[in-house]
Design an enzyme around this catalytic site. Structure first.
Site, PDB file in Angstrom:
ATOM      1  N   TYR A   1      -1.248  -0.158  10.296  1.00 35.79           N
ATOM      2  CA  TYR A   1      -1.585  -0.840   9.040  1.00 35.79           C
ATOM      3  C   TYR A   1      -0.409  -0.749   8.052  1.00 35.79           C
ATOM      4  O   TYR A   1       0.047  -1.747   7.496  1.00 35.79           O
ATOM      5  CB  TYR A   1      -2.849  -0.215   8.421  1.00 35.79           C
ATOM      6  CG  TYR A   1      -3.059  -0.592   6.983  1.00 35.79           C
ATOM      7  CD1 TYR A   1      -3.486  -1.862   6.644  1.00 35.79           C
ATOM      8  CD2 TYR A   1      -2.790   0.323   5.958  1.00 35.79           C
ATOM      9  CE1 TYR A   1      -3.652  -2.218   5.314  1.00 35.79           C
ATOM     10  CE2 TYR A   1      -2.953  -0.026   4.636  1.00 35.79           C
ATOM     11  CZ  TYR A   1      -3.388  -1.300   4.320  1.00 35.79           C
ATOM     12  OH  TYR A   1      -3.532  -1.658   2.998  1.00 35.79           O
TER      13      TYR A   1
ATOM     14  N   SER B   1       0.835  -1.202   0.000  1.00 36.20           N
ATOM     15  CA  SER B   1       0.000   0.000   0.000  1.00 36.20           C
ATOM     16  C   SER B   1       0.868   1.251   0.000  1.00 36.20           C
ATOM     17  O   SER B   1       1.998   1.240   0.523  1.00 36.20           O
ATOM     18  CB  SER B   1      -0.843  -0.031   1.279  1.00 36.20           C
ATOM     19  OG  SER B   1      -1.384   1.229   1.549  1.00 36.20           O
TER      20      SER B   1
ATOM     21  N   LYS C   1       2.477  -3.656   6.364  1.00 34.25           N
ATOM     22  CA  LYS C   1       2.839  -3.823   4.951  1.00 34.25           C
ATOM     23  C   LYS C   1       4.354  -3.697   4.780  1.00 34.25           C
ATOM     24  O   LYS C   1       4.978  -4.457   4.056  1.00 34.25           O
ATOM     25  CB  LYS C   1       2.102  -2.789   4.087  1.00 34.25           C
ATOM     26  CG  LYS C   1       0.597  -2.972   4.047  1.00 34.25           C
ATOM     27  CD  LYS C   1       0.229  -4.292   3.392  1.00 34.25           C
ATOM     28  CE  LYS C   1      -1.251  -4.553   3.360  1.00 34.25           C
ATOM     29  NZ  LYS C   1      -1.585  -5.890   2.812  1.00 34.25           N
TER      30      LYS C   1
HETATM   31  N1  UFG Z   1     -12.698  10.964   3.492  1.00 29.09           N
HETATM   32  C1  UFG Z   1     -13.717  11.821   3.873  1.00 29.09           C
HETATM   33  N2  UFG Z   1     -14.924  11.262   4.193  1.00 29.09           N
HETATM   34  C2  UFG Z   1     -15.156   9.924   4.165  1.00 29.09           C
HETATM   35  C3  UFG Z   1     -14.105   9.073   3.784  1.00 29.09           C
HETATM   36  C4  UFG Z   1     -12.887   9.633   3.462  1.00 29.09           C
HETATM   37  O1  UFG Z   1     -13.544  13.030   3.921  1.00 29.09           O
HETATM   38  O2  UFG Z   1     -16.269   9.496   4.476  1.00 29.09           O
HETATM   39  C5  UFG Z   1     -11.400  11.554   3.127  1.00 29.09           C
HETATM   40  C6  UFG Z   1     -10.267  11.017   3.970  1.00 29.09           C
HETATM   41  O3  UFG Z   1     -10.140  11.740   5.152  1.00 29.09           O
HETATM   42  C7  UFG Z   1      -9.091  11.146   2.998  1.00 29.09           C
HETATM   43  C8  UFG Z   1      -9.727  10.921   1.615  1.00 29.09           C
HETATM   44  O4  UFG Z   1     -11.121  11.163   1.808  1.00 29.09           O
HETATM   45  O5  UFG Z   1      -8.591  12.450   3.051  1.00 29.09           O
HETATM   46  C9  UFG Z   1      -9.540   9.494   1.121  1.00 29.09           C
HETATM   47  O6  UFG Z   1      -9.946   8.611   2.148  1.00 29.09           O
HETATM   48  P1  UFG Z   1     -10.145   7.060   1.935  1.00 29.09           P
HETATM   49  O7  UFG Z   1     -10.598   6.493   3.240  1.00 29.09           O
HETATM   50  O8  UFG Z   1     -11.022   6.804   0.751  1.00 29.09           O
HETATM   51  O9  UFG Z   1      -8.708   6.544   1.552  1.00 29.09           O
HETATM   52  P2  UFG Z   1      -7.329   6.739   2.340  1.00 29.09           P
HETATM   53  O10 UFG Z   1      -6.473   7.618   1.494  1.00 29.09           O
HETATM   54  O11 UFG Z   1      -7.524   7.151   3.746  1.00 29.09           O
HETATM   55  O12 UFG Z   1      -6.822   5.237   2.399  1.00 29.09           O
HETATM   56  C10 UFG Z   1      -6.335   4.553   1.278  1.00 29.09           C
HETATM   57  C11 UFG Z   1      -6.486   3.065   1.505  1.00 29.09           C
HETATM   58  C12 UFG Z   1      -5.676   2.637   2.706  1.00 29.09           C
HETATM   59  C13 UFG Z   1      -4.269   3.107   2.560  1.00 29.09           C
HETATM   60  C14 UFG Z   1      -4.204   4.584   2.285  1.00 29.09           C
HETATM   61  C15 UFG Z   1      -2.823   5.062   2.045  1.00 29.09           C
HETATM   62  O13 UFG Z   1      -7.832   2.735   1.706  1.00 29.09           O
HETATM   63  O14 UFG Z   1      -5.717   1.233   2.796  1.00 29.09           O
HETATM   64  O15 UFG Z   1      -4.991   4.876   1.134  1.00 29.09           O
HETATM   65  O16 UFG Z   1      -2.321   4.451   0.944  1.00 29.09           O
HETATM   66  F1  UFG Z   1      -3.600   2.875   3.707  1.00 29.09           F
END
Ligand code: UFG
Length: 323
Positions: free
Chosen positions: A140, A116, A144
């Site tokens: 997490y 990841s 990895k």
């Molecule tokens: N976000 C919101 N509201 C939500 C969900 C997400 O504002 O309901 C925001 C988060 O705070 C973040 C962005 O949208 O700023 C993306 O969030 P995601 O949860 O969709 O994805 P992440 O970037 O947090 O996580 C992804 C993968 C993880 C991995 C991470 C870093 O899902 O497994 O990228 O590579 F660890």
């Protein structure tokens, strides 16, 4: 050749199983179905197994003629990994140790490991190349990195060649409409936006509006899950053709802020989206953006479905067609 897909009933695993079957590979899915879904399986043999059970994993790899292992089996919630790191270390590392140990014992020499962008932590610069320092910000990401770190020893001692794929933000759904994202609880941005429109979720929350980005919300590199799945097939073919060990980013190389994603979702669905601003989520980094050059040159991989329109359109199609 029979391919063992550990965690094949999950979101990215199930899309990859579909691509493998389309390509004529025989598939054996291993899953404990704790988060994986049987309805996401499109074929192949299925064994329900707890990958933390070393003996059981060894029995499977010894009894079946396995040509390669694709290892998707993993807990993936960053927030939960802060609260319960032990669960993450035991699950994500133990399943990997057991698969690697069984591969060594059974003489399986090809592995594709799901890593990841979380291994990079807060990027020092973007786009992020594979040689960027690895400083995971959360347990997490640590799990990895820990697995990535031991792979060279398994290569040296047991001849296991591995291609590690570092996913950026997997999103979208099978364009055929058969597969899609079904996490419970759902924490990802795009499904949460769409679920808020369908009334399945109370409200959409936007985490953080004070990042150092163009509009204050976090920027991510969204990559279509079918493009990810196809990269696995290319990586597998590469390992079959010519043994090698490599680490590759899988991203589209384009960044969108949370607000840009919301605006695009309004455009694609034709609906107005309301949301509540919230403080930053723990561990969220301002920008994640992949350099995709190495995957292009090693695998000849080129994302074909990863425009934000297509990602949201396929995800919307999936969410609206389900009961
Ligand atoms: N976000 C919101 N509201 C939500 C969900 C997400 O504002 O309901 C925001 C988060 O705070 C973040 C962005 O949208 O700023 C993306 O969030 P995601 O949860 O969709 O994805 P992440 O970037 O947090 O996580 C992804 C993968 C993880 C991995 C991470 C870093 O899902 O497994 O990228 O590579 F660890």
């Amino acid at each position: 050749m029979k391919i063992c897909v550990a965690g094949g009933a999950g979101y990215i695993g199930s899309h990859t199983v579909k691509e493998l079957l389309n390509d004529g590979f025989e598939v054996l899915v291993l899953d404990d179905f704790s988060t994986g879904r049987r309805e996401l399986l499109t074929g192949g043999d299925i064994k329900e197994i707890d990958l933390r059970d070393a003996e059981a994993v060894l029995r499977v790899l010894r009894n079946d003629e396995i040509g390669a292992v694709l290892h998707f089996a993993s807990l993936i919630q960053v927030g939960e990994s802060y609260k319960n790191p032990h669960r993450y270390y035991t699950h994500n590392c133990l399943t990997s140790f057991n698969l690697l140990g069984a591969m060594a014992a059974a003489g399986v020499r090809r592995l594709i490991f799901s890593s990841s962008a979380a291994v990079y932590g807060i990027p020092e610069h973007t786009p992020i190349r594979e040689d960027h320092p690895l400083k995971p910000e959360n347990p997490y990401g640590m799990t990895k990195k820990m697995v990535e770190d031991i792979l060279p020893d398994y290569r040296r001692a047991y001849g296991i060649e591995s291609i590690t794929l570092r996913y950026f933000n997997a999103a979208g759904a099978d364009p055929g409409g058969r597969l899609g994202e079904m996490h419970d609880p759902e924490t990802h941005l795009i499904p949460n936006i769409l679920l808020s429109l369908l009334g399945n979720k109370k409200e959409l929350r936007v985490f953080g509006n004070d990042f150092d980005t163009k509009d204050g919300t976090a920027v991510r590199d969204y990559i279509h899950v079918t493009d990810l799945a196809k990269a696995h097939v290319l990586a597998l073919k590469q390992l079959i053709r010519e043994p090698m060990s490599q680490t590759l980013n899988l991203g589209a190389g384009k960044g969108y802020s949370v607000l840009e994603v919301i605006r695009k979702a309004e455009e694609v669905t034709g609906k107005q989206i309301t949301f509540t601003p919230m403080p930053r989520r723990k561990g969220d980094v301002p920008v994640l953006l992949a350099s995709k050059e190495r995957a292009a040159s090693v695998l000849g991989w080129k994302p074909a479905l990863s425009s934000l329109d297509r990602i949201i359109e396929t995800a919307w199609n999936w969410h609206t067609s389900r009961p």
